[in-house]
Design a protein around this motif. Structure first.
Motif, PDB file in Angstrom:
ATOM      1  N   GLY A 138     -51.023  75.218 -16.593  1.00  0.00           N
ATOM      2  CA  GLY A 138     -50.273  75.058 -17.831  1.00  0.00           C
ATOM      3  C   GLY A 138     -49.737  73.643 -17.916  1.00  0.00           C
ATOM      4  N   ASP A 139     -49.526  73.168 -19.141  1.00  0.00           N
ATOM      5  CA  ASP A 139     -49.009  71.811 -19.305  1.00  0.00           C
ATOM      6  C   ASP A 139     -47.546  71.698 -18.910  1.00  0.00           C
ATOM      7  N   GLU A 140     -46.818  72.801 -18.928  1.00  0.00           N
ATOM      8  CA  GLU A 140     -45.418  72.817 -18.505  1.00  0.00           C
ATOM      9  C   GLU A 140     -45.345  73.436 -17.112  1.00  0.00           C
ATOM     10  N   PRO A 141     -45.293  72.616 -16.050  1.00  0.00           N
ATOM     11  CA  PRO A 141     -45.425  73.145 -14.687  1.00  0.00           C
ATOM     12  C   PRO A 141     -44.300  74.072 -14.253  1.00  0.00           C
ATOM     13  N   PHE A 142     -43.147  74.025 -14.908  1.00  0.00           N
ATOM     14  CA  PHE A 142     -42.022  74.863 -14.490  1.00  0.00           C
ATOM     15  C   PHE A 142     -41.985  76.203 -15.227  1.00  0.00           C
ATOM     16  N   ARG A 143     -42.922  76.423 -16.144  1.00  0.00           N
ATOM     17  CA  ARG A 143     -42.916  77.659 -16.926  1.00  0.00           C
ATOM     18  C   ARG A 143     -44.299  78.291 -16.957  1.00  0.00           C
TER      19      ARG A 143
END
Length: 235
Positions: A138-143
């Protein structure tokens, strides 16, 4: 000859009477139109293109950014996956999660034979992607829950490629490769900053991947398969 003309006249009259009967009954006319076009629509949706809304925040800011009040509506391209078997690094794809079979949206970071530098919580710093697999994130690594949790995914799990944002209109445009800064955008404007940030994220992803020709399974690949199987069993 006269008998042939008479037969043609009767056939023409029958067609006109049938058309008039259908035109006088709107419900019947609509039902026949639906029955005629429904198989084609189903075929296009199954093997061609379909339009869906994207939920979740794992692909931010590429999809559903925080500054947008709308969920993104995207054109899903099934043809390039089902028939062309075309997979490219940087493509945003919809695939079945290897953990629970839910349809998720991720980005292809690496393909078979590539060596990728992983992110936590993956237990190995680097891994060679096995044949017939891809590394997705995913482009948002924390989510996001992606290959850094469950390892490389089979290409057979990829169902479609997200080709184009249709809504909202101010973000309408192609998906996949990084956006190029428009020549009309002035340096420092919001549009310019978004294009620069998109390019920097793409460069960071590329810096973690060593592109190599496809190779036979190695010790690293066997480790990947063993760890992936263990993770799925535990899940």
């Amino acid at each position: 000859m006269q008998a042939l003309r008479a037969a043609r006249a009767r056939l023409r009259a029958h067609r006109e009477a049938r058309r008039a009967w259908i035109d006088a009954r709107p419900v019947v006319k609509t039902s026949l139109a639906v029955l005629f076009w429904l198989p084609l629509a189903a075929c296009v949706s199954q093997y061609g293109f379909t339009v869906k809304a994207v939920y979740g925040r794992s692909m931010q800011p590429t999809l559903n950014p925080d500054d947008s009040p709308w969920r993104d509506v995207v054109l899903f391209d099934r043809f390039s996956v089902a028939y062309a078997r075309r997979y490219e690094r940087g493509d945003v794809v919809a695939l079945k999660s290897p953990v629970d079979s839910k349809l998720v949206v991720k980005r292809i970071v690496a393909l078979e034979g590539d060596v990728v530098k992983t992110l936590p919580p993956y237990p190995h710093a680097e891994v060679c992607v096995p044949q017939g697999h891809a590394w997705v994130e995913g482009d948002e690594p924390f989510r996001t829950e992606d290959s850094n949790r469950y390892g490389p995914v089979s290409l057979g799990l990829i169902k479609s490629r997200l080709a184009f944002i249709l809504w909202p209109w101010n973000r309408m445009g192609p998906l996949g490769q990084p956006l190029a800064a428009d020549a009309d955008l002035r340096t420092g404007t919001p549009g310019w900053r978004r294009s620069q940030a998109d390019r920097e994220r793409a460069e960071w992803r590329a810096s973690r991947v060593q592109v190599t020709p496809p190779q036979s399974p190695s010790v690293d690949n066997r480790t990947v398969h063993a760890w992936t199987a263990e993770t799925r069993h535990a899940t």
